[in-house]
Scaffold this motif. Structure first.
Motif, PDB file in Angstrom:
ATOM      1  N   LYS A 150       0.959  -1.015  -0.053  1.00 38.31           N
ATOM      2  CA  LYS A 150       0.034   0.202  -0.029  1.00 38.31           C
ATOM      3  C   LYS A 150       1.079   1.184   0.031  1.00 38.31           C
ATOM      4  CE  LYS A 150      -3.520   2.499   0.083  1.00 38.31           C
ATOM      5  NZ  LYS A 150      -4.391   2.581  -1.211  1.00 38.31           N
ATOM      6  N   LEU A 155       1.305   5.073   0.186  1.00 40.42           N
ATOM      7  CA  LEU A 155       0.743   6.491   0.396  1.00 40.42           C
ATOM      8  C   LEU A 155       1.696   7.425   0.194  1.00 40.42           C
ATOM      9  CD1 LEU A 155      -1.336   5.462   3.639  1.00 40.42           C
ATOM     10  CD2 LEU A 155      -2.486   6.151   1.234  1.00 40.42           C
ATOM     11  N   PHE A 203       2.677   9.971   1.573  1.00 40.22           N
ATOM     12  CA  PHE A 203       3.428  10.678   2.587  1.00 40.22           C
ATOM     13  C   PHE A 203       4.151   9.809   3.432  1.00 40.22           C
ATOM     14  CE2 PHE A 203      -0.820   9.597   3.842  1.00 40.22           C
ATOM     15  CZ  PHE A 203      -0.898   9.044   5.111  1.00 40.22           C
ATOM     16  N   LEU A 204       3.835   8.516   3.286  1.00 45.70           N
ATOM     17  CA  LEU A 204       4.584   7.399   4.329  1.00 45.70           C
ATOM     18  C   LEU A 204       6.160   7.191   3.926  1.00 45.70           C
ATOM     19  CD1 LEU A 204       2.088   4.600   4.907  1.00 45.70           C
ATOM     20  CD2 LEU A 204       2.745   6.551   6.470  1.00 45.70           C
ATOM     21  N   THR A 205       6.932   6.933   4.642  1.00 50.23           N
ATOM     22  CA  THR A 205       8.470   6.656   4.558  1.00 50.23           C
ATOM     23  C   THR A 205       8.567   5.145   3.739  1.00 50.23           C
ATOM     24  OG1 THR A 205       8.957   7.791   6.789  1.00 50.23           O
ATOM     25  CG2 THR A 205      10.760   6.460   5.330  1.00 50.23           C
ATOM     26  N   ASN A 206       7.467   4.322   4.079  1.00 46.19           N
ATOM     27  CA  ASN A 206       7.700   2.979   3.649  1.00 46.19           C
ATOM     28  C   ASN A 206       6.375   2.638   3.059  1.00 46.19           C
ATOM     29  OD1 ASN A 206      10.671   2.419   3.939  1.00 46.19           O
ATOM     30  ND2 ASN A 206       9.956   2.412   6.399  1.00 46.19           N
ATOM     31  N   SER A 242      -6.070  10.017  -6.010  1.00 43.32           N
ATOM     32  CA  SER A 242      -5.041  10.912  -5.359  1.00 43.32           C
ATOM     33  C   SER A 242      -3.618  10.527  -5.944  1.00 43.32           C
ATOM     34  CB  SER A 242      -5.304  10.949  -3.772  1.00 43.32           C
ATOM     35  OG  SER A 242      -5.017   9.250  -3.496  1.00 43.32           O
ATOM     36  N   ASP A 262      -2.264   7.783  -4.870  1.00 47.42           N
ATOM     37  CA  ASP A 262      -1.799   6.549  -3.828  1.00 47.42           C
ATOM     38  C   ASP A 262      -2.321   5.359  -4.620  1.00 47.42           C
ATOM     39  OD1 ASP A 262      -0.712   8.320  -1.976  1.00 47.42           O
ATOM     40  OD2 ASP A 262      -2.720   8.581  -0.906  1.00 47.42           O
TER      41      ASP A 262
END
Lengths: 202, 205
Positions: free
Chosen positions: B51, B53, B55-58, B181, B183
């Motif tokens: 998954k 997204l 803004f996530l680091t991983n 978006s 993502d």
């Protein structure tokens, strides 16, 4: 007249502060802040398996929190298969809905979720009162004009309670704590049938 | 000057890593996948889901296995880092969330029925419907990458595009579902077997 006196007595009992009710003793307050460390690490992706019980319905999903910068968090909820259900941004006292599934786009619901998640991601609040009982310290603070009590035991934040008229309305319980991560979080509403249970999966 | 040439060379390589198919190549692929889907009565496979997204680091990684049986039963089971399964059967979703069972009837929602059908079809890769999608065909090394963009605006509100990667045999190796978006959810299959015996009991709730 007797009823009037009884009413007065009941009113005064009702006015007893929440800490006093629980047998806590107030101590002198110095100008300090109380902190919640559980979503404070910018380098960490906080990922939880969530179970939400609302009235007679239960549904699950993945609950994600990311600190983007100081006083700036993203809070996202997706299904297990990855479809986004909602995506919120908290920035200081501002709040933005980046996305919400049309079926959930109800103002009353969004308000409840905003209030709950603001408490989770809020890192610091000015202390209004401090009271102690045995090894537990209660710090009173305000978040967007609502009264909250942070309960610490051995320097560890165990719970946050939203209190109105001396009664707990919402409780945030943190357990299985590892340094500054709470592996289990429960948000229990006492005035509506809503419970959110979060279990860390990363 | 050498650096500029090197950079230009890299750009050309990057652009060429995903090359558009000719109409003839696209037709061959389409027929291969359709023929394969018609002969497929069951599919079993392991999968890894990423998954993404922004803004996530991983990416969030979850793992599990999948079972499909004709005409349209799919069981999607996650085993790591949590145990959860969802069965798509008739017009219902049957969910088992760490032992807690529930079901959702989709018959009242046309939209959810359509989304459900898309998930079932994407497992087989057979989504070549020009009335429902704008379809673009690409080549990545030995694999084919087909981009399906929903025409229906209601569907497009949920899914911007499906990207399905097929191997040279026309079997699905990867599905990417892209949200409006940008993502996305990427599912990579492994140990994928066609037409192995799969008992109906697999799809009982």
């Amino acid at each position: 007249m007797r009823y009037f006196l009884i009413s007065i007595c009941l009113f005064l009992v009702g006015c007893t502060s929440y800490p006093k009710k629980l047998g806590f003793k107030e101590i002198e307050t110095i100008n300090e802040v109380v902190g919640n460390p559980y979503f404070s690490d910018v380098s960490k992706d906080y990922v939880y398996k969530a179970k939400i019980d609302v009235y007679d319905k239960t549904f699950g999903g993945i609950f994600i929190v990311k600190k983007i910068a100081e006083a700036n968090h993203r809070v996202v909820f997706t299904t297990e298969m990855g479809s986004k259900i909602f995506d919120f941004t908290f920035y200081n006292n501002d709040f933005k809905v980046n996305y919400i599934l049309a079926e959930m786009d109800k103002k009353i619901l969004i308000n409840i979720l905003e209030k709950d998640f603001r408490v989770l991601v809020r890192e610091n609040g000015t202390i209004l009162n401090i009271s102690v009982k045995e090894s537990t310290t209660l710090f009173e603070t305000e978040i967007v004009k609502k009264k909250y009590f942070y309960a610490f035991k051995n320097d560890q934040l165990n719970s946050i309670s939203r209190v109105k008229m001396g009664k707990e309305k919402v409780q945030f319980i943190f357990s299985d704590i590892n340094a500054i991560t709470a592996k289990n979080i429960q948000i229990l509403h006492h005035n509506i049938k809503l419970t959110i249970k979060l279990k860390s999966i990363n | 000057m050498r650096n500029i040439l090197y950079l230009f060379f890299l750009m050309v390589v990057t652009v060429h890593s995903q090359e558009k198919m000719t109409t003839a190549e696209a037709t061959v692929l389409k027929e291969k996948v359709k023929a394969q889907a018609e002969l497929t009565t069951t599919i079993t496979s392991d999968f890894v889901q990423y998954k993404h997204l922004d803004f996530l680091t991983n990416d969030i990684i979850t793992k599990g296995d999948l079972a499909f049986k004709t005409p349209n039963m799919v069981k999607w089971s996650y085993v790591d880092p949590f145990v959860y399964s969802v069965i798509f059967k008739d017009e219902n979703l049957y969910i088992n969330d760490e032992g807690q069972k529930s079901d959702v009837n989709l018959s009242s929602s046309k939209l959810f029925k359509q989304l459900n059908k898309l998930i079932v079809n994407s497992v087989k890769g057979d989504m070549f419907d020009d009335n429902e999608f704008e379809i673009n065909y690409f080549k990545i090394a030995d694999n084919s990458d087909v981009h399906f963009t929903p025409i229906n605006k209601k569907i497009a509100k949920y899914i911007k595009a499906f990207h399905i990667q097929f191997n040279s045999k026309g079997d699905v190796v990867e599905i990417k579902m892209i949200e409006p978006s940008d993502d996305y959810t990427r599912i990579v299959f492994s140990n994928r077997f066609l037409n192995k015996t799969v008992s109906d009991a697999v799809f009982s709730h």
